[in-house]
Design an enzyme around this catalytic site. Structure first.
Site, PDB file in Angstrom:
ATOM      1  N   HIS A 124      99.699  64.081  15.877  1.00  0.00           N
ATOM      2  CA  HIS A 124      98.649  63.383  15.134  1.00  0.00           C
ATOM      3  C   HIS A 124      99.304  62.723  13.917  1.00  0.00           C
ATOM      4  O   HIS A 124     100.303  63.240  13.397  1.00  0.00           O
ATOM      5  CB  HIS A 124      97.636  64.440  14.688  1.00  0.00           C
ATOM      6  CG  HIS A 124      96.383  63.926  14.062  1.00  0.00           C
ATOM      7  ND1 HIS A 124      96.325  63.494  12.765  1.00  0.00           N
ATOM      8  CD2 HIS A 124      95.124  63.796  14.555  1.00  0.00           C
ATOM      9  CE1 HIS A 124      95.082  63.123  12.472  1.00  0.00           C
ATOM     10  NE2 HIS A 124      94.332  63.291  13.550  1.00  0.00           N
ATOM     11  N   ASP A 201     100.887  72.775  13.767  1.00  0.00           N
ATOM     12  CA  ASP A 201      99.613  72.102  13.499  1.00  0.00           C
ATOM     13  C   ASP A 201      98.567  72.781  14.376  1.00  0.00           C
ATOM     14  O   ASP A 201      98.537  72.587  15.597  1.00  0.00           O
ATOM     15  CB  ASP A 201      99.758  70.610  13.837  1.00  0.00           C
ATOM     16  CG  ASP A 201      98.433  69.863  13.758  1.00  0.00           C
ATOM     17  OD1 ASP A 201      97.375  70.512  13.716  1.00  0.00           O
ATOM     18  OD2 ASP A 201      98.465  68.620  13.778  1.00  0.00           O
ATOM     19  N   GLN A 204      93.703  71.921  16.507  1.00  0.00           N
ATOM     20  CA  GLN A 204      92.939  72.017  17.754  1.00  0.00           C
ATOM     21  C   GLN A 204      93.036  73.394  18.398  1.00  0.00           C
ATOM     22  O   GLN A 204      92.485  73.595  19.483  1.00  0.00           O
ATOM     23  CB  GLN A 204      93.410  70.946  18.759  1.00  0.00           C
ATOM     24  CG  GLN A 204      93.211  69.522  18.294  1.00  0.00           C
ATOM     25  CD  GLN A 204      91.730  69.143  18.121  1.00  0.00           C
ATOM     26  OE1 GLN A 204      90.835  69.776  18.676  1.00  0.00           O
ATOM     27  NE2 GLN A 204      91.477  68.108  17.344  1.00  0.00           N
ATOM     28  N   LYS A 227      86.675  71.944  12.031  1.00  0.00           N
ATOM     29  CA  LYS A 227      86.784  71.957  13.488  1.00  0.00           C
ATOM     30  C   LYS A 227      86.468  73.334  14.064  1.00  0.00           C
ATOM     31  O   LYS A 227      86.455  73.524  15.273  1.00  0.00           O
ATOM     32  CB  LYS A 227      88.191  71.538  13.916  1.00  0.00           C
ATOM     33  CG  LYS A 227      88.501  70.068  13.583  1.00  0.00           C
ATOM     34  CD  LYS A 227      89.850  69.667  14.103  1.00  0.00           C
ATOM     35  CE  LYS A 227      90.412  68.443  13.438  1.00  0.00           C
ATOM     36  NZ  LYS A 227      89.927  67.171  13.989  1.00  0.00           N
ATOM     37  N   CYS A 364      94.208  58.875  16.298  1.00  0.00           N
ATOM     38  CA  CYS A 364      95.257  59.111  15.288  1.00  0.00           C
ATOM     39  C   CYS A 364      96.602  59.448  15.922  1.00  0.00           C
ATOM     40  O   CYS A 364      97.374  60.255  15.381  1.00  0.00           O
ATOM     41  CB  CYS A 364      94.855  60.192  14.293  1.00  0.00           C
ATOM     42  SG  CYS A 364      93.458  59.710  13.277  1.00  0.00           S
TER      43      CYS A 364
HETATM   44  N1  PMP Z   1      96.159  67.485  13.754  1.00  0.00           N
HETATM   45  C1  PMP Z   1      95.418  67.394  14.854  1.00  0.00           C
HETATM   46  C2  PMP Z   1      95.999  67.763  16.175  1.00  0.00           C
HETATM   47  C3  PMP Z   1      94.094  66.961  14.761  1.00  0.00           C
HETATM   48  O1  PMP Z   1      93.336  66.852  15.854  1.00  0.00           O
HETATM   49  C4  PMP Z   1      93.553  66.625  13.484  1.00  0.00           C
HETATM   50  C5  PMP Z   1      92.129  66.141  13.329  1.00  0.00           C
HETATM   51  N2  PMP Z   1      91.755  65.146  14.235  1.00  0.00           N
HETATM   52  C6  PMP Z   1      94.384  66.752  12.378  1.00  0.00           C
HETATM   53  C7  PMP Z   1      95.664  67.194  12.550  1.00  0.00           C
HETATM   54  C8  PMP Z   1      93.906  66.413  11.004  1.00  0.00           C
HETATM   55  O2  PMP Z   1      92.894  67.251  10.603  1.00  0.00           O
HETATM   56  P1  PMP Z   1      92.051  66.944   9.273  1.00  0.00           P
HETATM   57  O3  PMP Z   1      91.637  65.506   9.377  1.00  0.00           O
HETATM   58  O4  PMP Z   1      90.909  67.890   9.341  1.00  0.00           O
HETATM   59  O5  PMP Z   1      92.977  67.190   8.120  1.00  0.00           O
END
Ligand code: PMP
Length: 407
Positions: A124, A201, A204, A227, A364
């Protein structure tokens, strides 16, 4: 078979009982953000109606209640992640802030010119851009483990890429774009063998499967509350105590100091050293309530339910002509796909007209989309309050979409 009454669980989520565009809401955008159960909403209301005050500083009743609630939530996060102690838990705004914190503290102190930061091609942007910024600042190099054709990591390349020049290996546990579940413990073991520090990370994974940072063997683990049924604006970073103790602070301000003169300051021990300013107290309280809620259901039950729904979705999608599902068979609770007859934005707009919330776009992960030569994908992502009936409804809407677009 589990003994969970999933229909009752679903009724804990007031937002789901509504119509969108004249149809029952079909919320399948859980990888972007989850919905909140009544227990979490009530915890926020109770906090604001009874206990609200600033933490740590006040010697009055409400301040001590707020502090107990805030620090109590930290203890819950520690237990949830299998941390050794609550002192290893830093409250953040979410995964993005946790990763930026590590890049700007541990990274700035430890990554030097010529060092390598190892990532994967499925990261991401929030586990990519902070490392680009760090690499630029200190003159380090980025290296990537490729994504294989089936959407898994090309682990056969690990030996050649994970060399002693690698100071940090940061990777996603479950990909938000492909659903891939990476073998996190194996990757951390391999990194440790070459002396690299690891960051996982967990955006998910934290709310979808049992997670124990000591079993994973990582050094940092970041996730977002929103999430996993908690409010937005709260998350946590777990860090191994020896590393946290040696890391310089990032943000300066109140709460993080022991003593200050006009010239300099001394800092508290972790985690407070990394929490300058008034924290998101209500958010932490909500996160604690979300963790209690998820633990009562059980994360293995949540994973199994998600796996069932996802398998059903992948089967349905595979039967619709012109749809190709991305990612490997062993996957998290999401199915991202390419429909050759509609752009993801048109498809998600069509879905919305039928009450169905999907996400279309690059999720993203722009470099990954470029590699896959796709303008984006359409993603259905599930959580434990979704049902098999909903998956079938989604498939029916997508079959209608094909008739509509593929004329
Ligand atoms: N890493 C992953 C794999 C994600 O799916 C996301 C959120 N889409 C993020 C990081 C970023 O999370 P946040 O926007 O809540 O900081």
């Amino acid at each position: 078979m589990t003994s969970i009454d999933w229909a009752k669980v679903r009724s804990d989520f007031p937002i789901l009982a509504q119509q969108v565009n004249g149809r029952p809401l079909l919320y399948l955008d859980n990888a972007a953000s989850s919905q909140k159960p009544r227990a979490v909403i009530d915890a926020l209301v109770k906090y604001y109606e009874h206990d609200n005050a600033n933490v740590h500083r006040g010697l009055h009743e409400l301040s001590s209640r707020a502090t107990d609630a805030f620090e109590g939530a930290r203890t819950k996060v520690a237990r949830y992640l299998g941390a050794e102690s609550a002192e290893e838990i830093i409250f953040t705004r979410g995964t993005t802030e946790g990763i930026n914190l590590v890049a700007n503290t541990w990274g700035v102190a430890n990554v030097k010119a010529g060092d390598v930061i190892l990532l994967t091609e499925m990261e991401h942007h929030s586990n990519l851009v902070p490392w680009q910024l760090l690499a630029e600042k200190v003159g380090a190099r980025l290296r990537f483990i490729p994504v294989a054709d089936d959407g898994s990591l090309a682990l056969d390349r690990l030996g050649e890429l994970l060399t002693p020049e690698v100071k940090l290996f940061a990777f996603v546990q479950v990909s938000n774009s492909l659903g891939t579940i990476n073998p996190a413990a194996e990757l951390c073991r391999a990194a440790r063998a070459v002396g690299a520090v690891t960051l996982v990370d967990g955006a998910q994974s934290a709310g979808h499967m049992p997670v124990n940072v000591r079993e994973l063997g990582c050094d940092f683990y970041a996730f977002s509350g929103h999430k996993i049924c908690a409010p937005t604006g709260i998350g946590a970073l777990w860090g191994r105590r020896e590393l946290l103790e040696k890391m310089p602070p990032w943000h300066g301000g109140g709460e993080m100091i022991v003593s200050v003169t006009y010239e300099r300051a001394t800092y508290k021990q972790p985690p407070h050293k990394f929490e300058a300013g008034t924290p998101n107290i209500a958010g932490a309280v909500g996160l604690g309530a979300a963790i209690d809620y998820l633990e009562a259901i059980g994360r293995q039950n949540i994973f199994d339910h998600g796996a069932e729904l996802t398998e059903r979705a992948v089967k349905h999608l595979g039967e619709i002509p012109g749809i190709r599902v991305l990612g490997p068979m062993h996957r998290g609770a999401l199915a991202a796909f390419h429909a050759e007859w509609a752009h993801p934005h048109d498809l998600t707009t069509f879905a919305n007209e039928h009450g169905l919330a999907l996400r279309g776009g690059h999720h993203c992960t722009q470099p990954l989309m470029r590699k896959l030569k796709l303008p984006g994908t359409t993603r259905a992502s599930f959580y434990f309050y979704n049902t098999a009936d909903e998956v079938d409804r989604m498939a029916a809407i997508l079959r209608d979409a094909r008739k509509f677009f593929d004329r």
